[in-house]
Design an enzyme around this catalytic site. Structure first.
Site, PDB file in Angstrom:
ATOM      1  N   ASP A 107       0.794  -1.277  -0.196  1.00 21.39           N
ATOM      2  CA  ASP A 107      -0.166   0.163   0.018  1.00 21.39           C
ATOM      3  C   ASP A 107       0.791   1.071   0.163  1.00 21.39           C
ATOM      4  O   ASP A 107       0.514   2.313  -1.020  1.00 21.39           O
ATOM      5  CB  ASP A 107      -0.876   0.294   0.973  1.00 21.39           C
ATOM      6  CG  ASP A 107      -1.990  -1.120   0.874  1.00 21.39           C
ATOM      7  OD1 ASP A 107      -2.517  -1.157  -0.232  1.00 21.39           O
ATOM      8  OD2 ASP A 107      -2.741  -0.565   2.069  1.00 21.39           O
ATOM      9  N   THR A 108       2.043   1.360   0.981  1.00 20.20           N
ATOM     10  CA  THR A 108       2.488   2.834   1.129  1.00 20.20           C
ATOM     11  C   THR A 108       3.767   2.719   1.160  1.00 20.20           C
ATOM     12  O   THR A 108       4.559   3.177   1.344  1.00 20.20           O
ATOM     13  CB  THR A 108       2.209   3.101   2.749  1.00 20.20           C
ATOM     14  OG1 THR A 108       2.447   2.520   3.360  1.00 20.20           O
ATOM     15  CG2 THR A 108       0.758   3.166   2.518  1.00 20.20           C
ATOM     16  N   GLY A 117       7.062 -14.298   5.239  1.00 25.65           N
ATOM     17  CA  GLY A 117       6.597 -15.657   6.295  1.00 25.65           C
ATOM     18  C   GLY A 117       4.880 -15.110   6.579  1.00 25.65           C
ATOM     19  O   GLY A 117       4.465 -14.187   6.387  1.00 25.65           O
ATOM     20  N   GLU A 165       2.147  -7.930  13.973  1.00 22.96           N
ATOM     21  CA  GLU A 165       3.102  -7.152  14.299  1.00 22.96           C
ATOM     22  C   GLU A 165       2.368  -6.107  15.174  1.00 22.96           C
ATOM     23  O   GLU A 165       3.297  -5.448  16.176  1.00 22.96           O
ATOM     24  CB  GLU A 165       3.883  -6.586  13.087  1.00 22.96           C
ATOM     25  CG  GLU A 165       4.536  -5.056  12.553  1.00 22.96           C
ATOM     26  CD  GLU A 165       5.567  -5.082  11.600  1.00 22.96           C
ATOM     27  OE1 GLU A 165       6.308  -5.359  11.137  1.00 22.96           O
ATOM     28  OE2 GLU A 165       5.134  -4.144  11.059  1.00 22.96           O
TER      29      GLU A 165
END
Length: 996
Positions: free
Chosen positions: A18-19, A48, A82
């Site tokens: 996206d960014t 992964g 994350e």
């Protein structure tokens, strides 16, 4: 620059597709250009399914995580993992800044739109429901954080990126506030405050108050604390001089400062306090902030700036510095910290740095430096002002300046200290000046009595206000103290307010002014307090004065003369007089033509009375509550006081020639305190019927042959002390002291009758008695100290309700169940701890020991029970040996013992002592377990029930056996060795004086 525990300043979390090559790439470049060490992952790291250990470590080692929540962020399970890791670090103090890039925060929070679609796909793909739930929770949490929202119509991206970077810069390199040029003594206090705030804990809201007198360093301490902990918060704000700024600019100005600093916004203009309150509540309730409000002096300031905990986000901290503890209490600030003055060492160090800009100082300055330290009394403000003023000055200039400061205090110091005084109400100001000029160093209770003559019943409130404003302190044991410079300020204010002509002030306290008024008879009706305390050199000179000097002082209410030799006594006391305290009163009677009908306190110690000196007119003193004639060396008798019905305190201690006390003393219904210590020639004391009496002191009346007969019930006396008296027997009427708890007696011989021991008496201590005798009132049997081992003497005392008593002697009672030679003894029990265990010990004490602190300690199966509570004994024994008997159940931890159940399991109990002095040791111990009606002795054993069934005789210690066998074995081995080596003939063993 990152702090040592962080490797990176910023961790970037984003959806690469996206960014990476747009918004996030530009953000990364802007951060790097500002010197911010930023972690951005390689593309290989996200291939992964789960984040790698190296990536997890990078998250943990970053101070700030910026999460770019774009349209397809939730499509990546890697990104969601994350995010969950980042939110976990957030709970440990890491800062998280969400950037909602072209998505609605509500879509992220409630998983709508693309976020809902992607999570539905993950739900079909993954069977791990726990992981899905963790992702959803992380999205809700990140959406609740304060962050940035960029929409298509918001203008240029680079300006948006600049605002994000500005905030990061502020968090990474926050502006450190200047604390002090020489922050002496701050370190330990800052760490203590940090611990009080518990900043490491991310949850909850804490508000604390830092209080203390003006100039003591509250602001300096708050500044140092701010610099230490600001990094723990999303944003922080230090508002200095709240008192002054709110007066000049209004509270809405301070609200604007707070909002601007905590939101990072500019040009916040508020039209009213109410608007500011609403905006603070609305905009800061999700932010973890640090707010310090310095020098707050009104409740309205706190209500407008930090109304309640729900104004700020979880983990926020608010710190308030003030001189007024009542302000903190009214705002429900529970955590407080008082800033104290510097000790002499730190004060000297601060002064040296301020005056010489170095720690090294010419030795010739040490004397004047120490003079300044003494003058400043540890007040940092005074040390800094004087040190700055005398920088680079000679020793002679220092000496001259110090003398000037003592005569006329420095204006800068006085102005800061006077702020607290100016905040007082008019009557509170008067009370403060009374204390500063006349009563500093007095007992609180005495000051309350004296000033009640001026202010009626408001005295406790007024003094409480002065304590809250940090103008005075109440030290142990109840003494009013104030900082020397605050006292000087009060005296200076009083001198300015008083007329330049002596005698026209409300209070007279300067010796030179008082002496002039008394000599010239220039007093006026304006004077209400006269307090004369001459210096050592002045009090030796005889003062020639006008004996009519008090006639003009028609409103004089308090007259105190503590030192001074007057040529003659006064001719007159005004009718308004309520407090008369004259040490060394120069006449043998009070003025006959005076009518001080309002007199409440009359204290005339060290005076020349042969009698009380009322001249047969004691009815004038019907309102008298306290009468004191201590240390009147020629006073021979205590006359009729029946005309003093309101008397509460009567003291004639150290009146060595008193031989008679009038019977009327025994019938003062309101008398609470009666002191007659050290009346060495007094033989007889009249009968007492004093229902209100709490304190009776007759110690050191060596000639006193009888304890006074008690004519009626007196239940308020708790612990009468009879040290060094000639009394040999307590009368039967002693039992009318129904409130007695403990009795201390020290005399050569004492005879006790069982009928005199009241039911409330729990302890009896015969200190230093060479001989004592116990008489059973029922059968007349006498038990003396020489046969104190009989059961009856101890059992009768205990049956009478006595749980603890000490008597001279060293014989072991025959009725003990078990004895032990040494400082410990043990037994076994099962089912329930015995309901009554009497402990006995014999101790040897050296005559020169004053106090012996010992405490019984109970161990059950080797585990200490109730060690912290302890049970202290501090009886002084003149004899070499003394014995004590007490019930184990009077110990503070006895309830825990009673609750201890063991059913059929046997438990081992050991009773020993801790805290014994070298010169005092336990020679022998014993126990007696009293049988109860519900249980016998089948659950009690004195041997180990797990190894043997033999019960040893009660008068032979089991604990003695191991030593016996070891000694016997060693003796046989020694003799065998001698014979075998032929070193000595058996017949020669007679030369050894072996004792067993």
């Amino acid at each position: 620059m990152a702090t040592p525990r962080f490797r990176y300043d910023v961790f970037l979390s984003f959806r690469g597709e996206d960014t990476r090559h747009g918004f996030t790439g530009n953000l990364y470049k802007a951060l790097c250009n500002r010197g911010i060490h930023t972690f951005i992952d390689d593309e290989d790291l996200q291939r992964g399914e789960e984040i790698t250990p190296s990536l997890r470590k990078a998250i943990e080692e970053s101070r700030i995580a910026i999460v770019v929540l774009s349209q397809n962020y939730a499509s990546s399970s890697f990104c969601l993992d994350e995010l969950a890791t980042i939110l976990h670090c957030h709970t440990q103090g890491h800062l998280v800044l969400p950037v909602f890039y072209k998505v609605q925060p509500s879509d992220v929070r409630h998983q709508r739109g693309s976020y809902g679609e992607e999570l539905t796909k993950h739900q079909r793909r993954f069977k791990d429901k726990e992981k899905l739930q963790k992702w959803k929770m992380a999205l809700r949490q990140v959406a609740d954080l304060s962050g940035y929202h960029f929409k298509d119509a918001d203008g240029y991206e680079y300006k948006f990126i600049e605002s994000v970077v500005d905030r990061v810069c502020h968090k990474i390199n926050p502006a450190r506030l200047h604390v002090a040029d020489y922050p002496v003594g701050l370190g330990p206090q800052v760490l203590e405050l940090k611990k009080l705030l518990n900043v490491e804990c991310g949850d909850g809201f804490h508000m604390i108050g830092i209080h203390g007198m003006g100039g003591v360093g509250k602001t300096t301490l708050a500044l140092a604390l701010y610099n230490l902990i600001a990094d723990y918060f999303d944003s922080s704000c230090f508002v200095q001089n709240v008192r002054e700024k709110s007066k000049k600019h209004g509270l809405e100005h301070l609200q604007s400062i707070i909002l601007s600093n905590l939101l990072g916004a500019k040009d916040i203009n508020l039209t009213s306090e109410h608007q500011g309150i609403s905006m603070i509540q609305l905009l800061l309730q999700r932010k973890k902030v640090l707010l310090i409000l310095d020098d707050v002096d009104r409740c309205e300031q706190l209500q407008a700036l930090t109304g309640s905990p729900d104004w700020f986000g979880p983990g926020s901290r608010v710190i308030i510095t003030t001189r007024d503890t009542q302000l903190l209490a009214s705002h429900q600030v529970k955590g407080t910290y008082e800033v104290d003055t510097l000790d002499a060492k730190d004060a000297l160090q601060l002064l040296t740095w301020k005056a010489f800009k170095t720690e090294q100082v010419d030795p010739s300055y040490m004397e004047v430096l120490n003079d300044v330290v003494t003058y400043a009394s540890g007040l940092p403000l005074a040390l800094e002002v004087i040190g700055s003023n005398l920088f680079a000055k000679s020793v002679e200039q220092w000496k001259s300046a110090i003398n000037q400061y003592k005569r006329i205090p420095n204006n800068k110091i006085q102005e800061i200290l006077k702020v607290s005084f100016d905040a007082l109400e008019e009557e509170e100001k008067c009370v403060f000046l009374d204390i500063a000029c006349c009563f500093e160093g007095y007992e609180l209770t005495k000051v309350e009595v004296m000033l009640r003559a001026l202010y009626d019943d408001c005295m406790k409130y007024h003094i409480g206000v002065l304590v809250q404003k940090s103008l005075i302190k109440i030290n142990y044991p109840g003494i009013i103290v104030m900082h020397d410079l605050i006292g000087d300020m009060g005296k200076q204010i009083d001198q300015r307010e008083s007329s330049k002509k002596p005698g026209k002030g409300r209070r007279l306290w300067l010796p030179k002014d008082i002496i002039q008024v008394l000599m010239d008879n220039t007093g006026t009706s304006e004077t209400e307090i006269l307090c004369l305390d001459l210096s050592i050199s002045e009090k030796e000179e005889t003062l020639e004065w006008n004996a009519n000097a008090f006639r003009r002082m028609k409103n004089l209410k308090i007259l105190i003369i503590r030192n001074g030799k007057f040529s003659k006594g006064p001719n007159y006391f005004p009718e308004s007089l309520r407090i008369l305290e004259w040490h060394g009163y120069p006449s043998n009677c009070l003025p006959s033509n005076s009518h001080p009908n309002k007199l409440v306190t009359c204290k005339l110690p060290n005076s020349s009375f042969t009698s009380f000196g009322f001249n047969g007119s004691s009815k004038k003193f019907k309102n008298l509550t306290e009468l004191n004639f201590d240390n009147c060396k020629i006073l021979t008798r205590i006359p009729d006081v029946s005309d003093l019905p309101n008397l509460e305190k009567l003291s004639f201690e150290r009146c060595e020639r008193v031989i008679a006390v009038d019977d009327s003393i025994g019938f003062l219904n309101k008398l609470k305190i009666l002191k007659a210590q050290h009346c060495t020639k007094l033989r007889r004391f009249p009968p007492l019927n004093l229902p209100s009496l709490k304190v009776l002191q007759l110690s050191h009346c060596y000639s006193l042959e009888n304890f006074p007969e008690i004519l009626g019930k007196m239940g308020n006396i708790r612990e009468p002390f009879l040290f060094k008296v000639g009394i040999e027997e307590l009368p039967v009427s002693f039992q009318h002291l129904t409130g007695l708890h403990e009795l201390y007696a020290e005399c050569d011989f004492l005879q006790l009758n069982s009928s005199v021991l009241t039911s409330s008496l729990t302890g009896f201590f015969a200190n230093g008695c060479k001989e004592w005798k116990w008489i059973n009132s029922k059968d007349g049997e006498e038990v003396g100290s020489r046969v104190s081992s009989t059961l009856r003497s101890f059992e009768q005392l205990h049956e009478a309700g006595k749980t603890d008593f000490v008597l001279p002697g060293g014989s072991i009672p025959e009725w003990l169940d078990k004895e032990s030679w040494g400082p410990s003894i043990s037994f076994w029990f099962r089912n329930q701890f015995p309901p009554k265990v009497l402990c006995f010990f014999i101790a040897s004490v050296r005559n020169d020991i004053i106090y012996h602190l010992v405490r019984p300690v109970v161990l059950i199966n080797g585990k200490v029970q109730g060690y912290k509570a302890g049970y202290y004994m501090h009886e002084v024994m003149a004899e070499l040996d003394h014995m004590q008997l007490f019930d184990l159940h009077v110990l503070p931890f006895s309830e825990d013992l009673m609750k201890m159940a063991s059913e059929k399991e046997w438990k081992h109990v050991e009773i020993t002592y801790q805290g014994l002095l070298i010169n005092s040791f336990i020679k022998a111990m014993g126990i007696h377990i009293v049988k109860s009606e519900r249980r016998g002795m089948e659950d009690i054993r004195y041997d180990d029930p797990n190894t043997t069934t033999k019960v040893w005789p009660c008068n032979f210690s089991v604990t003695f056996l191991p030593f016996f066998f070891r000694f016997l074995f060693a003796l046989i081995l020694f003799l065998t060795l001698l014979i075998h080596l032929d070193f000595v003939n058996l017949s020669s063993l007679c030369v050894f004086n072996l004792r067993f």
